[in-house]
Design a protein around this motif. Structure first.
Motif, mmCIF file in Angstrom:
data_model
loop_
_atom_site.group_PDB
_atom_site.id
_atom_site.type_symbol
_atom_site.label_atom_id
_atom_site.label_comp_id
_atom_site.label_asym_id
_atom_site.label_seq_id
_atom_site.Cartn_x
_atom_site.Cartn_y
_atom_site.Cartn_z
ATOM 1 N N GLY A 47 -36.550 -44.452 11.584
ATOM 2 C CA GLY A 47 -35.155 -44.268 12.145
ATOM 3 C C GLY A 47 -34.882 -44.915 13.607
ATOM 4 O O GLY A 47 -35.830 -45.200 14.312
ATOM 5 N N MET A 48 -33.796 -45.171 13.750
ATOM 6 C CA MET A 48 -33.380 -45.720 15.346
ATOM 7 C C MET A 48 -32.455 -44.820 16.224
ATOM 8 O O MET A 48 -31.345 -44.673 15.189
ATOM 9 N N ILE A 49 -32.664 -44.801 17.247
ATOM 10 C CA ILE A 49 -31.451 -44.291 18.237
ATOM 11 C C ILE A 49 -30.965 -45.357 19.062
ATOM 12 O O ILE A 49 -31.959 -45.634 20.017
ATOM 13 N N GLY A 50 -29.911 -46.000 18.653
ATOM 14 C CA GLY A 50 -29.471 -47.081 19.428
ATOM 15 C C GLY A 50 -29.739 -48.234 18.679
ATOM 16 O O GLY A 50 -30.087 -48.365 17.444
ATOM 17 N N GLY A 51 -29.694 -49.496 19.263
ATOM 18 C CA GLY A 51 -29.972 -50.722 18.493
ATOM 19 C C GLY A 51 -29.110 -51.348 17.467
ATOM 20 O O GLY A 51 -29.580 -52.007 16.803
ATOM 21 N N GLY A 52 -27.849 -50.934 17.695
ATOM 22 C CA GLY A 52 -27.031 -51.421 16.348
ATOM 23 C C GLY A 52 -26.343 -52.900 16.744
ATOM 24 O O GLY A 52 -27.162 -53.525 17.396
ATOM 25 N N LYS A 53 -25.274 -52.951 16.356
ATOM 26 C CA LYS A 53 -24.644 -54.564 16.635
ATOM 27 C C LYS A 53 -24.819 -55.010 18.134
ATOM 28 O O LYS A 53 -24.338 -54.220 18.950
ATOM 29 N N GLY A 54 -25.292 -56.532 18.212
ATOM 30 C CA GLY A 54 -25.562 -56.838 19.276
ATOM 31 C C GLY A 54 -26.630 -56.385 20.194
ATOM 32 O O GLY A 54 -26.645 -56.867 21.483
ATOM 33 N N ALA A 55 -27.277 -55.334 19.974
ATOM 34 C CA ALA A 55 -28.310 -54.970 20.701
ATOM 35 C C ALA A 55 -29.604 -55.723 20.591
ATOM 36 O O ALA A 55 -30.132 -55.913 19.622
ATOM 37 N N LEU A 88 -36.546 -49.357 7.778
ATOM 38 C CA LEU A 88 -35.554 -48.708 8.372
ATOM 39 C C LEU A 88 -34.651 -48.004 7.420
ATOM 40 O O LEU A 88 -33.969 -48.631 6.686
ATOM 41 N N VAL A 89 -34.306 -46.721 7.407
ATOM 42 C CA VAL A 89 -33.676 -45.888 6.455
ATOM 43 C C VAL A 89 -32.686 -45.194 6.924
ATOM 44 O O VAL A 89 -31.713 -44.762 6.203
ATOM 45 N N GLY A 90 -32.129 -44.905 8.639
ATOM 46 C CA GLY A 90 -31.370 -44.307 9.086
ATOM 47 C C GLY A 90 -31.330 -44.200 10.442
ATOM 48 O O GLY A 90 -32.268 -44.852 11.343
ATOM 49 N N GLY A 91 -30.314 -43.657 10.909
ATOM 50 C CA GLY A 91 -30.589 -43.343 12.703
ATOM 51 C C GLY A 91 -29.052 -43.345 13.233
ATOM 52 O O GLY A 91 -28.259 -43.038 12.599
ATOM 53 N N VAL A 92 -28.772 -43.303 14.337
ATOM 54 C CA VAL A 92 -27.694 -43.136 15.213
ATOM 55 C C VAL A 92 -27.476 -44.598 15.901
ATOM 56 O O VAL A 92 -27.982 -44.856 16.969
ATOM 57 N N ILE A 106 -27.253 -37.574 18.085
ATOM 58 C CA ILE A 106 -28.644 -37.155 17.973
ATOM 59 C C ILE A 106 -28.809 -35.780 17.054
ATOM 60 O O ILE A 106 -29.524 -35.822 16.267
ATOM 61 N N ASP A 107 -27.859 -35.015 17.420
ATOM 62 C CA ASP A 107 -28.067 -33.601 16.807
ATOM 63 C C ASP A 107 -27.714 -33.689 15.464
ATOM 64 O O ASP A 107 -28.563 -32.892 14.708
ATOM 65 N N SER A 108 -26.956 -34.424 15.051
ATOM 66 C CA SER A 108 -26.464 -34.695 13.584
ATOM 67 C C SER A 108 -27.773 -35.418 12.833
ATOM 68 O O SER A 108 -27.803 -34.962 11.754
ATOM 69 N N PHE A 109 -28.408 -36.263 13.467
ATOM 70 C CA PHE A 109 -29.546 -36.829 12.899
ATOM 71 C C PHE A 109 -30.636 -36.052 12.732
ATOM 72 O O PHE A 109 -31.234 -35.719 11.717
#
Length: 221
Positions: free
Chosen positions: A9-17, A35-39, A65-68
């Motif tokens: 999983g990843m925290i951050g790192g979405g579009k344009g990162a 990579l199967v999920g993240g925030v 992060i808490d929902s994750f």
């Protein structure tokens, strides 16, 4: 032998990162992580757009992060994300790493590890108590040229070390620094986000790491 890839999983790192993309490329090259999920973004809609583009199940995309953590812990143990990369701006590293470690996730964290040594020591104590893996990314140590440099120094090919100089030039930021108000939009130049050490925490840690890694010496002060 076909090895099962680790649920990642990843925290951050979405579009344009930039750093998020670099982590995903590295994971694909290693072929040991899926990579199967993240925030992926503070904007949940953008996070879901990113997930759709990456063919990630939207049920594993979380708004924070808490929902994750709650969402993954609710899954059967063999389905959960096992290791999480933190690729957020610097000021969030400690908060996110601490929560993940306390809930049993292995962590790969972008540098700098935290904004203060006190925070870093607290994470170390949690890691030792929980028996988890905590990896801090210093990408240059994996470069063949750097490995060869380390080998030559160890073999004594360059003789006794008398002096070490390290420079890390960043051309992309030069026009931004001299661009007036434009620099305020770059989080790396905001001490509240990047940390008071500024360039030391951002790129200076790479120079520090390279000196210790290649020479085998430890910086004392």
């Amino acid at each position: 032998i076909i090895m099962k890839r680790l649920a990642w999983g990843m925290i951050g790192g979405g579009k344009g990162a930039f750093i998020g993309g670099a982590n995903r490329i590295a994971a694909k090259i290693a072929n040991k992580y899926e990579l199967v999920g993240g925030v992926f973004d503070v904007n949940f809609d953008r996070a879901k757009e990113f997930a759709a583009e990456e063919d990630i199940d939207l049920s594993r995309v979380y708004p924070d992060i808490d929902s994750f953590i709650n969402g993954e812990i609710a899954l059967p143990a063999d389905k959960r994300i096992k290791v999480v990369s933190i690729v957020t701006p610097n000021f969030l590293h400690f908060e996110h790493a601490k929560k993940l470690l306390l809930n049993g996730f292995h962590v790969v964290c972008e540098k700098p590890v935290t904004l203060t040594s006190i925070e870093a020591i607290e994470l170390q104590e949690i890691v030792l108590d929980k028996g988890l893996v905590f990896a801090l990314t210093h990408t240059y140590t994996g470069y063949p040229m750097v490995r060869e440099m380390k080998r030559r120094i160890e073999a004594g090919d360059i003789g006794d070390l008398q002096r070490v100089e390290a420079k890390y030039l960043q051309g992309w930021i030069n026009p931004i620094i001299h661009g007036g108000d434009a620099k305020l939009a770059v989080w790396r130049l905001d001490p509240k986000v990047s940390g008071i050490s500024s360039c030391m925490g951002d790129i200076g840690v790479h120079a520090f790491n390279m000196i210790e890694y290649t020479t085998g010496l430890e910086v004392k002060s």
